[in-house]
Design a protein around this motif. Structure first.
Motif, PDB file in Angstrom:
ATOM      1  N   LEU A  69       6.619  -9.562   1.980  1.00 36.68           N
ATOM      2  CA  LEU A  69       6.703  -8.182   2.743  1.00 36.68           C
ATOM      3  C   LEU A  69       6.248  -7.129   1.687  1.00 36.68           C
ATOM      4  N   PHE A  70       6.625  -7.088   0.451  1.00 38.67           N
ATOM      5  CA  PHE A  70       6.239  -6.110  -0.394  1.00 38.67           C
ATOM      6  C   PHE A  70       5.342  -6.213  -1.501  1.00 38.67           C
ATOM      7  N   GLY A  71       4.665  -7.419  -1.440  1.00 40.97           N
ATOM      8  CA  GLY A  71       3.590  -7.766  -2.343  1.00 40.97           C
ATOM      9  C   GLY A  71       3.960  -8.185  -3.822  1.00 40.97           C
ATOM     10  N   HIS A  72       3.177  -8.619  -4.507  1.00 40.16           N
ATOM     11  CA  HIS A  72       3.093  -9.457  -5.777  1.00 40.16           C
ATOM     12  C   HIS A  72       3.598  -8.522  -6.784  1.00 40.16           C
ATOM     13  N   GLU A  73       4.099  -9.053  -7.914  1.00 39.39           N
ATOM     14  CA  GLU A  73       4.321  -8.132  -9.166  1.00 39.39           C
ATOM     15  C   GLU A  73       3.203  -8.148 -10.124  1.00 39.39           C
ATOM     16  N   PRO A  74       3.011  -7.005 -10.926  1.00 37.69           N
ATOM     17  CA  PRO A  74       1.840  -6.598 -11.627  1.00 37.69           C
ATOM     18  C   PRO A  74       1.212  -7.819 -12.362  1.00 37.69           C
ATOM     19  N   GLU A  75       2.245  -8.785 -12.923  1.00 34.66           N
ATOM     20  CA  GLU A  75       1.662  -9.717 -13.921  1.00 34.66           C
ATOM     21  C   GLU A  75       1.335 -11.120 -13.217  1.00 34.66           C
ATOM     22  N   ALA A  76       1.326 -10.923 -11.952  1.00 31.52           N
ATOM     23  CA  ALA A  76       1.267 -12.082 -10.924  1.00 31.52           C
ATOM     24  C   ALA A  76      -0.170 -12.589 -11.230  1.00 31.52           C
ATOM     25  N   ALA A  77      -0.413 -13.876 -11.139  1.00 31.75           N
ATOM     26  CA  ALA A  77      -1.716 -14.363 -11.570  1.00 31.75           C
ATOM     27  C   ALA A  77      -2.585 -14.169 -10.255  1.00 31.75           C
ATOM     28  N   GLU A  78      -2.032 -14.322  -9.084  1.00 34.29           N
ATOM     29  CA  GLU A  78      -2.874 -14.214  -7.886  1.00 34.29           C
ATOM     30  C   GLU A  78      -2.365 -13.073  -7.234  1.00 34.29           C
ATOM     31  N   ALA A  79      -3.362 -12.147  -6.919  1.00 32.67           N
ATOM     32  CA  ALA A  79      -2.911 -10.713  -6.002  1.00 32.67           C
ATOM     33  C   ALA A  79      -2.297 -11.409  -4.724  1.00 32.67           C
ATOM     34  N   ALA A  80      -1.343 -10.635  -4.169  1.00 35.17           N
ATOM     35  CA  ALA A  80      -0.881 -10.740  -2.926  1.00 35.17           C
ATOM     36  C   ALA A  80      -0.508  -9.487  -2.281  1.00 35.17           C
ATOM     37  N   SER A  81      -1.273  -9.276  -1.364  1.00 34.16           N
ATOM     38  CA  SER A  81      -1.107  -7.927  -0.573  1.00 34.16           C
ATOM     39  C   SER A  81       0.129  -7.864   0.090  1.00 34.16           C
ATOM     40  N   SER A  82       1.059  -6.601   0.075  1.00 36.22           N
ATOM     41  CA  SER A  82       2.237  -6.691   0.996  1.00 36.22           C
ATOM     42  C   SER A  82       1.976  -6.618   2.368  1.00 36.22           C
ATOM     43  N   VAL A  83       2.700  -7.292   3.288  1.00 29.06           N
ATOM     44  CA  VAL A  83       2.479  -7.327   4.605  1.00 29.06           C
ATOM     45  C   VAL A  83       2.857  -5.817   5.152  1.00 29.06           C
ATOM     46  N   LEU A  84       3.892  -5.399   4.499  1.00 28.01           N
ATOM     47  CA  LEU A  84       4.577  -4.167   5.104  1.00 28.01           C
ATOM     48  C   LEU A  84       3.864  -2.894   4.450  1.00 28.01           C
ATOM     49  N   SER A  85       3.566  -1.844   4.892  1.00 27.16           N
ATOM     50  CA  SER A  85       3.096  -0.514   4.214  1.00 27.16           C
ATOM     51  C   SER A  85       4.240   0.296   4.340  1.00 27.16           C
ATOM     52  N   VAL A  86       4.597   0.848   2.988  1.00 28.00           N
ATOM     53  CA  VAL A  86       5.815   1.749   3.341  1.00 28.00           C
ATOM     54  C   VAL A  86       5.219   3.073   3.405  1.00 28.00           C
ATOM     55  N   LEU A  87       5.926   3.978   4.316  1.00 25.42           N
ATOM     56  CA  LEU A  87       5.542   5.217   4.098  1.00 25.42           C
ATOM     57  C   LEU A  87       6.279   6.193   3.399  1.00 25.42           C
ATOM     58  N   ASP A  88       5.911   7.427   3.035  1.00 23.72           N
ATOM     59  CA  ASP A  88       6.822   8.300   2.393  1.00 23.72           C
ATOM     60  C   ASP A  88       8.149   8.660   3.004  1.00 23.72           C
ATOM     61  N   LEU A  89       9.012   9.012   2.410  1.00 21.54           N
ATOM     62  CA  LEU A  89      10.550   9.484   2.957  1.00 21.54           C
ATOM     63  C   LEU A  89      10.206  11.014   3.093  1.00 21.54           C
ATOM     64  N   VAL A  90       9.849  11.306   4.388  1.00 22.55           N
ATOM     65  CA  VAL A  90       9.797  12.660   4.623  1.00 22.55           C
ATOM     66  C   VAL A  90      10.962  13.626   5.017  1.00 22.55           C
ATOM     67  N   PRO A  91      11.428  14.610   4.478  1.00 25.16           N
ATOM     68  CA  PRO A  91      12.513  15.132   4.502  1.00 25.16           C
ATOM     69  C   PRO A  91      12.721  15.877   6.227  1.00 25.16           C
ATOM     70  N   LEU A  92      13.913  15.667   6.667  1.00 23.38           N
ATOM     71  CA  LEU A  92      14.131  15.992   8.226  1.00 23.38           C
ATOM     72  C   LEU A  92      15.356  17.121   8.039  1.00 23.38           C
ATOM     73  N   PHE A  93      16.411  16.911   7.489  1.00 17.76           N
ATOM     74  CA  PHE A  93      17.400  17.711   7.483  1.00 17.76           C
ATOM     75  C   PHE A  93      17.839  18.113   6.018  1.00 17.76           C
ATOM     76  N   PHE A  94      17.920  19.360   5.628  1.00 18.44           N
ATOM     77  CA  PHE A  94      18.232  19.686   4.400  1.00 18.44           C
ATOM     78  C   PHE A  94      19.873  20.406   4.223  1.00 18.44           C
ATOM     79  N   PRO A  95      20.939  19.909   3.377  1.00 17.17           N
ATOM     80  CA  PRO A  95      21.884  20.709   3.300  1.00 17.17           C
ATOM     81  C   PRO A  95      22.107  21.854   2.358  1.00 17.17           C
TER      82      PRO A  95
END
Length: 340
Positions: free
Chosen positions: A92-118
């Motif tokens: 889901l989230f991809g390989h570690e930097p030192e992994a021998a073979e690249a493995a692209s993450s299935v899920l693309s994580v979006l920015d946490l955009v602010p909605l309500f601020f106290p």
């Protein structure tokens, strides 16, 4: 996989609400100015959390839930292809930097955009503020992924907020009082929003958000960033020399934090095709290529099964300053229809 929200076809994925349990420091390194270590911001000046900070935290939390088998003896995440739980995290989230073979993450994580601020309030102790700009930004994320269940109500409320036309010194919102204060600035509540009950879903986040239905106001885009500044936390810290108990050279600096109680919106989007050899240990595809909606649904189902064990709620550490009690955030995830 999600109810259509607009004229286009929604992308496959999840919507996510985030609640800052403690102050957050998603840092950008040192910067000139009064604050040496500021937080991440969008071009309009609103604090936010970049996707790169979110993704690493989520992968680490996924591995922690799977257990020690997903970590090597140095505490680094190990993409263990012999264990389905560990393989799922790296699928889901991809390989570690030192992994021998690249493995692209299935899920693309979006920015946490602010909605309500106290923000502090002379009249209410604290208020939750938002702006038409913030509402439109969150609405666009929801429209892209699609909504279901109580997220439909939140989307309707955001649509209403986005239409508000407010001048300086004016507000709309869910408070009963005609006049409110943001800090010591007096605002005239021009209009009470008619669908504040739709915030009941957000109130379930608990903590400060539990009272959001009676504390949320909308201010104009012109003053929104200024009022958010009133809620940011800035702490000056020192590092002392142990022998003299005086400030060490370079040991005086100021840090910035997004306040406890801030509410964010984000999403995970699954794109096709994706090649990731770890996925074959989860869904049985020998090539590891996620090539159609059936493959994707299988992975989403497995993730949904894990999330159901915690009522679709989990916690993660985001940003720096973890050792001084910063960065704890609570996530609640909207599963696709049919998997709630």
């Amino acid at each position: 996989m999600a109810q259509q929200a607009g004229n286009g076809r929604p992308l496959a994925g999840f919507l996510v609400l985030g609640y800052a349990v403690t102050p957050l420091h998603p840092g950008v390194g040192r910067a000139p100015g009064a604050v040496d270590l500021p937080v991440q911001r969008d071009p309009m000046g609103y604090p936010m959390v970049y996707a790169s900070s979110v993704k690493g935290a989520l992968k680490a939390e996924c591995a922690k839930q799977a257990g020690d088998k997903c970590f090597d003896d140095r505490g680094r995440i190990k993409c263990n292809d012999k264990d389905e739980d560990c393989a799922l995290c790296c699928c889901l989230f991809g390989h570690e930097p030192e992994a021998a073979e690249a493995a692209s993450s299935v899920l693309s994580v979006l920015d946490l955009v602010p909605l309500f601020f106290p923000v502090p309030s002379l009249s209410h102790g604290y208020l939750y503020i938002t702006t038409p700009y913030l509402a439109r930004r969150a609405y666009s994320v929801m429209e892209a992924i699609g909504t279901s269940g109580e997220y439909n109500k939140l989307m309707k409320l955001l649509e209403n907020i986005a239409k508000q036309e407010l001048g300086e010194g004016e507000a709309a919102g869910c408070v009963d009082d005609r006049k409110v204060y943001v800090g010591t600035d007096e605002l005239n509540v021009k209009k009470k929003l008619g669908n504040c009950e739709d915030l009941s879903f957000v109130a379930k986040l608990g903590g400060l958000a539990g009272d959001i239905q009676s504390r949320m106001i909308v201010v104009s885009d012109a003053v929104g960033p200024l009022y958010v500044e009133k809620g940011l936390i800035r702490v000056t810290r020192v590092r002392l020399r142990l022998d003299t108990k005086t400030v060490a050279e370079g040991g005086l600096w100021t840090e910035e934090y997004i306040p406890q109680g801030t509410i964010f919106l984000s999403g995970f989007i699954a794109a096709l095709p994706k090649k990731n050899t770890y996925c074959k240990h989860v869904n049985g595809i020998e090539s590891g290529v996620i090539k159609d909606s059936g493959d994707l649904k299988n992975l989403i189902t497995k993730l949904a099964e894990k999330l159901k064990k915690t009522n679709n709620v989990f916690y993660a550490i985001i940003g720096g300053k973890e050792t001084v009690g910063r960065g704890l955030i609570k996530f609640t995830i909207a599963l696709p229809q049919g998997q709630q």
